[in-house]
Design a protein around this motif. Structure first.
Motif, PDB file in Angstrom:
ATOM      1  N   SER A  27      12.808   8.920 -10.577  1.00 40.97           N
ATOM      2  CA  SER A  27      12.310   7.559 -10.815  1.00 40.97           C
ATOM      3  C   SER A  27      10.904   7.425 -10.259  1.00 40.97           C
ATOM      4  O   SER A  27       9.966   6.917 -10.706  1.00 40.97           O
ATOM      5  N   LEU A  28      10.900   8.099  -8.877  1.00 35.27           N
ATOM      6  CA  LEU A  28       9.420   8.110  -8.299  1.00 35.27           C
ATOM      7  C   LEU A  28       8.144   8.745  -9.166  1.00 35.27           C
ATOM      8  O   LEU A  28       7.231   8.365  -9.280  1.00 35.27           O
ATOM      9  N   SER A  29       8.773   9.805  -9.796  1.00 35.66           N
ATOM     10  CA  SER A  29       7.552  10.662 -10.314  1.00 35.66           C
ATOM     11  C   SER A  29       7.220   9.845 -11.843  1.00 35.66           C
ATOM     12  O   SER A  29       6.078  10.046 -12.371  1.00 35.66           O
ATOM     13  N   GLN A  30       8.262   9.007 -12.112  1.00 35.29           N
ATOM     14  CA  GLN A  30       7.992   8.234 -13.509  1.00 35.29           C
ATOM     15  C   GLN A  30       6.935   6.926 -12.943  1.00 35.29           C
ATOM     16  O   GLN A  30       6.454   6.600 -14.056  1.00 35.29           O
ATOM     17  N   LEU A  31       7.270   6.259 -11.873  1.00 35.57           N
ATOM     18  CA  LEU A  31       6.532   5.108 -11.858  1.00 35.57           C
ATOM     19  C   LEU A  31       5.123   5.355 -11.030  1.00 35.57           C
ATOM     20  O   LEU A  31       4.361   4.628 -10.938  1.00 35.57           O
ATOM     21  N   ALA A  32       5.106   6.462 -10.098  1.00 35.54           N
ATOM     22  CA  ALA A  32       3.870   6.586  -9.488  1.00 35.54           C
ATOM     23  C   ALA A  32       2.539   6.740 -10.359  1.00 35.54           C
ATOM     24  O   ALA A  32       1.798   5.834  -9.627  1.00 35.54           O
ATOM     25  N   PRO A  33       2.572   7.090 -11.479  1.00 33.27           N
ATOM     26  CA  PRO A  33       1.490   7.272 -12.206  1.00 33.27           C
ATOM     27  C   PRO A  33       0.893   6.172 -12.647  1.00 33.27           C
ATOM     28  O   PRO A  33      -0.189   5.563 -13.044  1.00 33.27           O
ATOM     29  N   ASP A  34       1.880   5.058 -12.728  1.00 30.30           N
ATOM     30  CA  ASP A  34       1.463   3.581 -13.133  1.00 30.30           C
ATOM     31  C   ASP A  34       0.809   2.705 -11.962  1.00 30.30           C
ATOM     32  O   ASP A  34       0.148   1.665 -12.188  1.00 30.30           O
ATOM     33  N   PHE A  35       0.891   3.411 -10.899  1.00 29.89           N
ATOM     34  CA  PHE A  35       0.256   2.547  -9.645  1.00 29.89           C
ATOM     35  C   PHE A  35      -0.637   3.597  -8.965  1.00 29.89           C
ATOM     36  O   PHE A  35      -0.428   3.822  -7.865  1.00 29.89           O
ATOM     37  N   PRO A  36      -2.025   3.827  -9.391  1.00 30.02           N
ATOM     38  CA  PRO A  36      -2.573   4.868  -8.664  1.00 30.02           C
ATOM     39  C   PRO A  36      -3.038   4.289  -7.521  1.00 30.02           C
ATOM     40  O   PRO A  36      -3.449   5.189  -6.551  1.00 30.02           O
ATOM     41  N   ASP A  75       0.798  -1.077  -0.029  1.00 27.69           N
ATOM     42  CA  ASP A  75      -0.033   0.009   0.013  1.00 27.69           C
ATOM     43  C   ASP A  75       0.834   1.132   0.069  1.00 27.69           C
ATOM     44  O   ASP A  75       0.384   2.222  -0.436  1.00 27.69           O
ATOM     45  N   LEU A  76       2.057   1.311   0.647  1.00 28.23           N
ATOM     46  CA  LEU A  76       2.709   2.233   0.812  1.00 28.23           C
ATOM     47  C   LEU A  76       4.236   2.141   0.559  1.00 28.23           C
ATOM     48  O   LEU A  76       4.751   0.834   1.185  1.00 28.23           O
ATOM     49  N   VAL A  77       4.960   2.633  -0.559  1.00 26.93           N
ATOM     50  CA  VAL A  77       6.161   2.487  -0.821  1.00 26.93           C
ATOM     51  C   VAL A  77       7.012   3.697  -0.404  1.00 26.93           C
ATOM     52  O   VAL A  77       6.734   4.599  -1.110  1.00 26.93           O
ATOM     53  N   ILE A  78       8.029   3.318   0.489  1.00 30.20           N
ATOM     54  CA  ILE A  78       8.785   4.540   0.662  1.00 30.20           C
ATOM     55  C   ILE A  78      10.315   4.507  -0.069  1.00 30.20           C
ATOM     56  O   ILE A  78      10.902   3.489   0.244  1.00 30.20           O
ATOM     57  N   ALA A  79      10.836   5.651  -0.784  1.00 33.53           N
ATOM     58  CA  ALA A  79      11.925   5.713  -1.198  1.00 33.53           C
ATOM     59  C   ALA A  79      12.893   6.635  -0.395  1.00 33.53           C
ATOM     60  O   ALA A  79      12.564   7.720  -0.541  1.00 33.53           O
ATOM     61  N   HIS A  80      13.736   6.054   0.384  1.00 37.82           N
ATOM     62  CA  HIS A  80      14.354   7.079   1.387  1.00 37.82           C
ATOM     63  C   HIS A  80      15.673   7.577   0.734  1.00 37.82           C
ATOM     64  O   HIS A  80      16.559   6.897   0.957  1.00 37.82           O
ATOM     65  N   GLY A  81      15.625   8.568   0.110  1.00 34.63           N
ATOM     66  CA  GLY A  81      16.919   8.980  -0.537  1.00 34.63           C
ATOM     67  C   GLY A  81      16.401  10.195  -1.484  1.00 34.63           C
ATOM     68  O   GLY A  81      15.487   9.944  -2.433  1.00 34.63           O
ATOM     69  N   THR A  82      17.089  11.358  -1.594  1.00 35.99           N
ATOM     70  CA  THR A  82      16.743  12.191  -2.407  1.00 35.99           C
ATOM     71  C   THR A  82      16.919  12.195  -3.903  1.00 35.99           C
ATOM     72  O   THR A  82      16.231  12.444  -4.691  1.00 35.99           O
ATOM     73  N   GLN A  83      17.989  11.081  -4.141  1.00 39.90           N
ATOM     74  CA  GLN A  83      18.149  10.665  -5.521  1.00 39.90           C
ATOM     75  C   GLN A  83      17.206   9.981  -6.127  1.00 39.90           C
ATOM     76  O   GLN A  83      17.222   9.776  -7.485  1.00 39.90           O
ATOM     77  N   TYR A  84      16.163   9.474  -5.309  1.00 38.59           N
ATOM     78  CA  TYR A  84      15.096   8.847  -6.124  1.00 38.59           C
ATOM     79  C   TYR A  84      13.992   9.322  -6.767  1.00 38.59           C
ATOM     80  O   TYR A  84      13.029   8.840  -7.125  1.00 38.59           O
ATOM     81  N   PHE A 119       4.992  16.219  -6.472  1.00 40.65           N
ATOM     82  CA  PHE A 119       4.882  16.298  -7.819  1.00 40.65           C
ATOM     83  C   PHE A 119       3.200  16.637  -8.155  1.00 40.65           C
ATOM     84  O   PHE A 119       2.986  16.201  -9.243  1.00 40.65           O
ATOM     85  N   GLN A 120       2.643  17.408  -7.459  1.00 45.74           N
ATOM     86  CA  GLN A 120       1.382  17.646  -7.680  1.00 45.74           C
ATOM     87  C   GLN A 120       1.206  18.712  -8.885  1.00 45.74           C
ATOM     88  O   GLN A 120       0.378  18.534  -9.650  1.00 45.74           O
ATOM     89  N   ALA A 121       2.326  19.493  -9.086  1.00 45.00           N
ATOM     90  CA  ALA A 121       2.295  20.375 -10.152  1.00 45.00           C
ATOM     91  C   ALA A 121       2.535  19.652 -11.411  1.00 45.00           C
ATOM     92  O   ALA A 121       2.201  20.101 -12.459  1.00 45.00           O
ATOM     93  N   GLU A 122       2.900  18.304 -11.273  1.00 48.41           N
ATOM     94  CA  GLU A 122       2.888  17.345 -12.598  1.00 48.41           C
ATOM     95  C   GLU A 122       1.933  16.469 -12.832  1.00 48.41           C
ATOM     96  O   GLU A 122       1.818  15.578 -13.436  1.00 48.41           O
ATOM     97  N   GLY A 123       0.672  16.856 -12.181  1.00 49.21           N
ATOM     98  CA  GLY A 123      -0.365  15.952 -12.110  1.00 49.21           C
ATOM     99  C   GLY A 123      -0.664  14.741 -11.269  1.00 49.21           C
ATOM    100  O   GLY A 123      -1.350  13.972 -11.463  1.00 49.21           O
ATOM    101  N   ILE A 124       0.494  14.514 -10.468  1.00 49.82           N
ATOM    102  CA  ILE A 124       0.642  13.308  -9.919  1.00 49.82           C
ATOM    103  C   ILE A 124       0.036  13.380  -8.357  1.00 49.82           C
ATOM    104  O   ILE A 124       0.406  14.350  -7.656  1.00 49.82           O
TER     105      ILE A 124
END
Lengths: 286, 310
Positions: free
Chosen positions: A61-70, A49-58, A83-88
């Motif tokens: 990647s997160l903005s690319q894959l989040a829309p695939d898993f609403p 349900d919740l996937v955490i990416a702990h690190g500024t470098q991610y 990333f709300q400004a990008e519609g996520i």
């Protein structure tokens, strides 16, 4: 030893009723971004349900894959962009006001120092570490006029050896109080112990590494944030919130080592600094 | 800038430089011995990590630092043997197999650290030994002659390696095998034996290099704690022209500049920290570009040997 977020997750799990109530899976040492991106996608695909990416470098990647898993909530930090400004709409962001605890620990160090010289060894001059270092320096200088705060950076989050050499250099330059940030400080804490200097920790409780040297640590308590993310997810709010750890919301805590006696005057000044930061009368950065 | 060139700072640089040079000396002298026999082992970093882990774990469990050191030497030699099997017997491309060995050491040491130690532990490592008379030399005595046994042995390794290479029959064989293995072979020298021996010895010293960090200088183990030092050690071999004294010069130069950049930051000299931390690496690249004479390189370096092929 799970530092930082890992410990926070386990604490939430225990509160919710153990492994049956909350299942946690980890991937660690993911310094390689493509590998981490693959791991994030795997977790999302497996239905966490919740996937955490702990690190500024991610972030990318997160903005690319989040829309695939609403149906999945993602979180990353330390960062402020959801990333709300990008519609996520299913990404949370979190960060810590590391300068707040830095200021308080700097206050303590300045009032405990006999030589009037304090050594600070940071990893990379950016983000969380820089906030902490700048807050610490400002707090020390404000607490006692004439305190000399020497700052160095190693340029690495993992160079234990250079961090130890930096701490040695600070001691040779007269410092009797030391602090530093990142996982690599373990080498520097060893130097503090060997040279009879005091150490101030940040991010996690560091007393166990050198009970005779660690005076206090700024501890990040992620439990409140993690609980709110889970509650939001359950209520159908998948993301969009940016969280911040502060003294005021209980996300930052100063943990003292009982084995080291802190002078009453220093303790009172530290408490006053925390109260001042909470009510806004003390600004922890110049 | 003038406050940088005061006596306490210069003495501080001397002390830190000597300590920082220690792991590089073990690793780079070992690598030089291996390369003089014709084998480039890029896996030094991985071997150092396994050596650091083995030394720490054994010393932590048995409370015997010498057993820890022995474990690091054994593990290092065993990994050297692996590299020798891959590069000498199987004649694999040396650069690639070395990188494989590095990743193997990195992964295995991290896994073992997490499964056997759980988190960072610390021990009381080798204590400094003050050498009488020498440590009483005014000014520099205390900085140079009050270190742990592993620091002294690292510096002692330089003349010993020089003597082995240049003053013994074994050294003659090593150099022949690295320079012209076909000629050495025709004179009855076993190229395979010499290469196996030297890559294993090089691995043993890489293991000890790791131990010098985990049980003498920093006294703890953390995943990936060598942080690229094994690769710098390989560069120092080129820097030093494949000669032990040259390697010593390179290791000291790199370490002194490393110590200097820390002082530059501590003394708040107006140089950005990002530039300061780059200094030792920039210097190494410059020296590798301009100072290294490629003619010193062992002619058969990286070339697998097979009898009958010239």
């Amino acid at each position: 030893m799970r530092t930082g977020r890992g410990a926070g997750l386990v604490a939430v799990q225990e509160e919710m009723g153990g492994e049956g109530a909350l299942e946690i899976a980890y991937s660690e040492s993911m310094f390689n971004v493509p590998d981490a991106a693959a791991a994030l996608r795997d977790y999302a695909s497996q239905g966490y349900d919740l996937v955490i990416a702990h690190g500024t470098q991610y972030g990318t990647s997160l903005s690319q894959l989040a829309p695939d898993f609403p149906e999945t909530s993602f979180a990353w930090g330390t960062a402020t962009n959801t990333f709300q400004a990008e519609g996520i709409s299913n990404v949370f962001a979190y960060q810590a006001e590391a300068q707040q605890g830095g200021y308080v620990l700097g206050t303590l160090a300045a009032l405990m120092s006999e030589s009037g010289v304090i050594g600070v060894s940071g990893p990379v001059e950016a983000g969380d570490a820089k906030l902490y270092v700048d807050g610490f320096k400002f707090g020390a200088e404000n607490a006692k006029a004439g305190t000399q705060v020497n700052v160095s950076y190693t340029g690495s989050f993992s160079d234990v050896s250079l961090m130890a050499a930096a701490a040695e250099t600070h001691v040779a330059a007269g410092a009797d109080m030391l602090t530093g940030s990142s996982q690599s400080v373990v080498g520097a804490i060893g130097v503090a112990k060997d040279k009879g200097a005091f150490w101030f920790g940040t991010q996690w409780e560091q007393t166990s590494l050198a009970p005779e040297a660690v005076v206090a640590s700024q501890v990040y308590d992620w439990t409140g944030i993690i609980k709110d993310m889970i509650a939001s997810h359950q209520a159908g709010v998948m993301g969009g919130k940016a969280y911040t750890l502060t003294f005021k919301n209980g996300g930052l805590v100063i943990a003292y080592n009982d084995a080291i006696e802190v002078p009453a005057e220093a303790l009172a000044a530290a408490d006053a600094a925390i109260a001042g930061i909470q009510d806004g009368s003390v600004k922890p950065l110049p | 800038m003038s406050e940088l060139f005061t006596l306490p700072v210069l003495l501080g640089i001397l002390y830190s430089g000597i300590r920082l040079a220690t792991p590089y000396l073990y690793a780079a002298i070992g690598e030089a011995l291996s390369q003089r026999a014709g084998v480039l082992n890029l896996g030094v970093e991985g071997i150092m990590l396994m050596g650091a882990y083995a030394a720490f774990f054994v010393a932590w469990r048995t409370e015997n630092l010498w057993l820890g050191l022995g474990a690091a030497a054994l593990v290092g030699a065993a990994m050297g043997l692996m590299m020798a099997y891959i590069s000498v017997t199987l004649r694999a491309v040396q650069g690639i197999s070395g990188i494989g060995l590095h990743l193997f050491g990195l992964g295995l040491s991290t896994l073992l650290f997490k499964t056997t130690m759980g988190g960072v532990q610390s021990i009381s490592g080798f204590k400094p030994i003050r050498i009488p008379i020498l440590a009483d030399i005014p000014l520099i005595g205390e900085q140079m002659f009050n270190h742990s046994i592993l620091v002294y042995l690292a510096f002692l390794l330089v003349p010993v390696a020089h003597w082995v290479l240049n003053g013994t029959t074994l050294g003659l064989k090593i150099r022949a095998v690295g320079q012209n293995p076909a000629a050495a072979d025709s004179l009855g020298v076993s190229v395979m034996k010499i290469r196996y021996l030297m890559v294993s010895v090089g691995g043993m010293f890489a293991g000890i290099a790791g131990a010098s960090l985990s049980i003498a200088l920093i006294n703890l183990f953390q995943e990936n704690m060598t942080n690229g030092q094994g690769f710098i050690a390989v560069a120092l071999v080129y820097f030093g022209g494949w000669k032990p004294w040259g390697v010593l010069g390179g290791a000291l130069l790199f370490s002194f500049v490393q110590a200097l950049q820390l002082w530059i930051q501590v003394k708040d000299i107006n140089i950005p920290s990002d530039i300061a931390v780059m200094m030792p690496y920039l210097l190494t690249i410059l020296a590798l570009t301009f100072a290294v004479r490629r003619s010193d390189q062992p002619a058969a370096l990286t070339k697998p040997f097979e009898r009958g092929e010239a």
